[in-house]
Design a protein around this motif. Structure first.
Motif, mmCIF file in Angstrom:
data_model
loop_
_atom_site.group_PDB
_atom_site.id
_atom_site.type_symbol
_atom_site.label_atom_id
_atom_site.label_comp_id
_atom_site.label_asym_id
_atom_site.label_seq_id
_atom_site.Cartn_x
_atom_site.Cartn_y
_atom_site.Cartn_z
ATOM 1 N N ASN A 120 50.788 33.382 48.286
ATOM 2 C CA ASN A 120 50.681 31.949 48.068
ATOM 3 C C ASN A 120 49.254 31.496 48.286
ATOM 4 O OD1 ASN A 120 53.398 31.470 47.525
ATOM 5 N ND2 ASN A 120 53.888 31.508 49.689
ATOM 6 N N GLU A 121 48.699 30.801 47.311
ATOM 7 C CA GLU A 121 47.390 30.191 47.426
ATOM 8 C C GLU A 121 47.477 28.832 46.764
ATOM 9 O OE1 GLU A 121 44.079 32.459 46.143
ATOM 10 O OE2 GLU A 121 44.681 34.222 47.254
ATOM 11 N N SER A 122 46.564 27.944 47.103
ATOM 12 C CA SER A 122 46.583 26.618 46.507
ATOM 13 C C SER A 122 46.265 26.703 45.025
ATOM 14 C CB SER A 122 45.586 25.710 47.212
ATOM 15 O OG SER A 122 44.287 26.225 47.033
ATOM 16 N N THR A 123 46.790 25.744 44.268
ATOM 17 C CA THR A 123 46.549 25.733 42.833
ATOM 18 C C THR A 123 45.267 24.988 42.529
ATOM 19 O OG1 THR A 123 47.837 23.723 42.555
ATOM 20 C CG2 THR A 123 49.015 25.816 42.303
ATOM 21 N N SER A 124 44.682 25.309 41.385
ATOM 22 C CA SER A 124 43.499 24.613 40.903
ATOM 23 C C SER A 124 43.591 24.544 39.391
ATOM 24 C CB SER A 124 42.234 25.344 41.348
ATOM 25 O OG SER A 124 42.164 26.602 40.738
ATOM 26 N N PRO A 125 42.752 23.752 38.735
ATOM 27 C CA PRO A 125 42.812 23.649 37.273
ATOM 28 C C PRO A 125 42.660 25.011 36.607
ATOM 29 C CG PRO A 125 41.358 21.991 38.194
ATOM 30 C CD PRO A 125 41.727 22.915 39.319
ATOM 31 N N LYS A 126 43.345 25.181 35.479
ATOM 32 C CA LYS A 126 43.325 26.437 34.739
ATOM 33 C C LYS A 126 42.652 26.209 33.389
ATOM 34 C CE LYS A 126 47.454 27.546 37.184
ATOM 35 N NZ LYS A 126 47.175 26.445 38.084
ATOM 36 N N THR A 127 42.002 27.242 32.851
ATOM 37 C CA THR A 127 41.275 27.093 31.599
ATOM 38 C C THR A 127 42.064 27.608 30.404
ATOM 39 O OG1 THR A 127 40.169 29.207 31.877
ATOM 40 C CG2 THR A 127 39.040 27.267 32.742
ATOM 41 N N THR A 128 43.304 28.070 30.604
ATOM 42 C CA THR A 128 44.118 28.533 29.490
ATOM 43 C C THR A 128 45.329 27.623 29.342
ATOM 44 O OG1 THR A 128 45.263 30.062 30.947
ATOM 45 C CG2 THR A 128 43.432 30.959 29.694
ATOM 46 N N VAL A 129 45.996 27.736 28.228
ATOM 47 C CA VAL A 129 47.127 26.874 27.915
ATOM 48 C C VAL A 129 48.332 27.259 28.761
ATOM 49 C CG1 VAL A 129 48.689 26.185 26.060
ATOM 50 C CG2 VAL A 129 46.282 26.623 25.563
ATOM 51 N N SER A 130 49.027 26.262 29.292
ATOM 52 C CA SER A 130 50.229 26.511 30.077
ATOM 53 C C SER A 130 51.232 27.306 29.240
ATOM 54 C CB SER A 130 50.848 25.183 30.509
ATOM 55 O OG SER A 130 51.992 25.417 31.272
ATOM 56 N N GLY A 131 51.901 28.263 29.859
ATOM 57 C CA GLY A 131 52.852 29.101 29.152
ATOM 58 C C GLY A 131 52.250 30.405 28.668
ATOM 59 N N SER A 132 50.940 30.572 28.803
ATOM 60 C CA SER A 132 50.285 31.808 28.419
ATOM 61 C C SER A 132 50.707 32.940 29.347
ATOM 62 C CB SER A 132 48.762 31.653 28.502
ATOM 63 O OG SER A 132 48.310 30.659 27.632
ATOM 64 N N LEU A 133 50.528 34.170 28.894
ATOM 65 C CA LEU A 133 50.804 35.335 29.733
ATOM 66 C C LEU A 133 49.876 35.370 30.936
ATOM 67 C CD1 LEU A 133 52.115 38.049 30.394
ATOM 68 C CD2 LEU A 133 50.528 39.105 28.780
ATOM 69 N N VAL A 134 48.609 34.992 30.727
ATOM 70 C CA VAL A 134 47.630 34.961 31.815
ATOM 71 C C VAL A 134 46.997 33.575 31.837
ATOM 72 C CG1 VAL A 134 45.520 35.976 32.750
ATOM 73 C CG2 VAL A 134 47.159 37.420 31.530
ATOM 74 N N GLU A 135 46.911 32.990 33.026
ATOM 75 C CA GLU A 135 46.253 31.696 33.187
ATOM 76 C C GLU A 135 45.100 31.846 34.158
ATOM 77 O OE1 GLU A 135 48.802 28.391 33.954
ATOM 78 O OE2 GLU A 135 50.108 28.865 32.275
ATOM 79 N N SER A 183 36.763 36.079 48.951
ATOM 80 C CA SER A 183 37.835 36.505 48.057
ATOM 81 C C SER A 183 38.279 35.295 47.259
ATOM 82 C CB SER A 183 39.025 37.041 48.853
ATOM 83 O OG SER A 183 38.661 38.184 49.566
ATOM 84 N N ARG A 184 38.667 35.524 45.997
ATOM 85 C CA ARG A 184 39.088 34.397 45.169
ATOM 86 C C ARG A 184 40.073 34.859 44.110
ATOM 87 N NH1 ARG A 184 36.361 31.613 40.560
ATOM 88 N NH2 ARG A 184 34.715 33.161 40.739
ATOM 89 N N THR A 185 41.178 34.129 43.989
ATOM 90 C CA THR A 185 42.094 34.355 42.878
ATOM 91 C C THR A 185 41.459 33.739 41.654
ATOM 92 O OG1 THR A 185 44.033 34.345 44.303
ATOM 93 C CG2 THR A 185 44.407 33.876 41.966
ATOM 94 N N VAL A 186 41.270 34.546 40.603
ATOM 95 C CA VAL A 186 40.581 34.072 39.405
ATOM 96 C C VAL A 186 41.535 33.817 38.250
ATOM 97 C CG1 VAL A 186 38.392 35.124 40.057
ATOM 98 C CG2 VAL A 186 40.008 36.418 38.640
ATOM 99 N N ALA A 187 42.737 34.407 38.302
ATOM 100 C CA ALA A 187 43.734 34.240 37.243
ATOM 101 C C ALA A 187 45.056 34.791 37.743
ATOM 102 C CB ALA A 187 43.297 34.964 35.974
ATOM 103 N N GLY A 188 46.076 34.638 36.921
ATOM 104 C CA GLY A 188 47.375 35.185 37.291
ATOM 105 C C GLY A 188 48.205 35.522 36.076
ATOM 106 N N ILE A 189 49.012 36.566 36.207
ATOM 107 C CA ILE A 189 49.999 36.912 35.191
ATOM 108 C C ILE A 189 51.210 36.038 35.482
ATOM 109 C CG2 ILE A 189 51.477 38.737 34.256
ATOM 110 C CD1 ILE A 189 49.248 40.721 35.061
ATOM 111 N N THR A 190 51.614 35.230 34.498
ATOM 112 C CA THR A 190 52.604 34.180 34.725
ATOM 113 C C THR A 190 54.040 34.628 34.505
ATOM 114 O OG1 THR A 190 52.472 33.410 32.440
ATOM 115 C CG2 THR A 190 50.935 32.431 34.030
ATOM 116 N N LYS A 191 54.251 35.796 33.979
ATOM 117 C CA LYS A 191 55.600 36.258 33.618
ATOM 118 C C LYS A 191 56.061 37.389 34.534
ATOM 119 C CE LYS A 191 55.099 33.916 29.712
ATOM 120 N NZ LYS A 191 55.502 32.563 29.598
ATOM 121 N N THR A 192 57.382 37.514 34.690
ATOM 122 C CA THR A 192 57.950 38.668 35.375
ATOM 123 C C THR A 192 58.667 39.582 34.379
ATOM 124 O OG1 THR A 192 59.961 37.424 35.907
ATOM 125 C CG2 THR A 192 58.229 37.510 37.589
ATOM 126 N N ARG A 193 58.780 39.141 33.132
ATOM 127 C CA ARG A 193 59.345 39.953 32.053
ATOM 128 C C ARG A 193 58.694 39.511 30.753
ATOM 129 N NH1 ARG A 193 62.242 43.792 30.437
ATOM 130 N NH2 ARG A 193 63.683 43.680 28.722
#
Length: 133
Positions: A13-28, A73-83
């Motif tokens: 768990n980390e705090s959220t911040s603005p994302k540069t990709t479209v919501s619903g993408s595989l990677v944000e 350390s910094r979270t730079v992106a995330g894989i949004t899907k589990t399948r």
């Protein structure tokens, strides 16, 4: 020589911040509550710049260059899907530093995917590992 430790972490768990990709993408891009996070850890005493690329099949779904300050350390992106759609559940995550060293991990996206970690050893060679349950 520029080095860093990079990883995809599941369930952190980390705090959220603005994302540069479209919501619903595989990677944000950016920090968020993702099932699988892409994170850059820099334990060195100087800044590091690393390009992170995520591919599905032969298509790039994410590529961005990140600079992380020394001892940060910094979270730079995330894989949004589990399948993923279709039979092939794999993605390839590639890390390349400014010296030209690169390594990659191909892993199956699922609830069981643990951490994918790219790291430099004491000789500053880029290596990788990952865990599954």
């Amino acid at each position: 020589m520029t080095t860093a430790v990079i990883g995809v972490f599941a369930g952190c768990n980390e705090s959220t911040s603005p994302k540069t990709t479209v919501s619903g993408s595989l990677v944000e891009s950016g920090a968020g509550d993702y099932p699988h996070k892409i994170r850059i850890d820099n334990s060195l005493d100087h800044d590091v710049t690393v390009t992170v690329t995520v591919k599905r099949d032969s298509s790039k779904v994410y590529q961005e260059t990140h600079t992380v300050a020394a001892q940060m350390s910094r979270t730079v992106a995330g894989i949004t899907k589990t399948r993923l759609a279709g039979n092939d559940q794999s993605v390839t995550v590639i890390a390349k530093d400014t010296t030209g060293q690169s390594t990659e991990i191909t892993a199956s996206v699922s609830n069981c995917l643990g951490n994918i970690i790219f790291f430099f050893n004491s000789d500053e060679e880029l290596n990788s590992t990952y865990a599954i349950c």
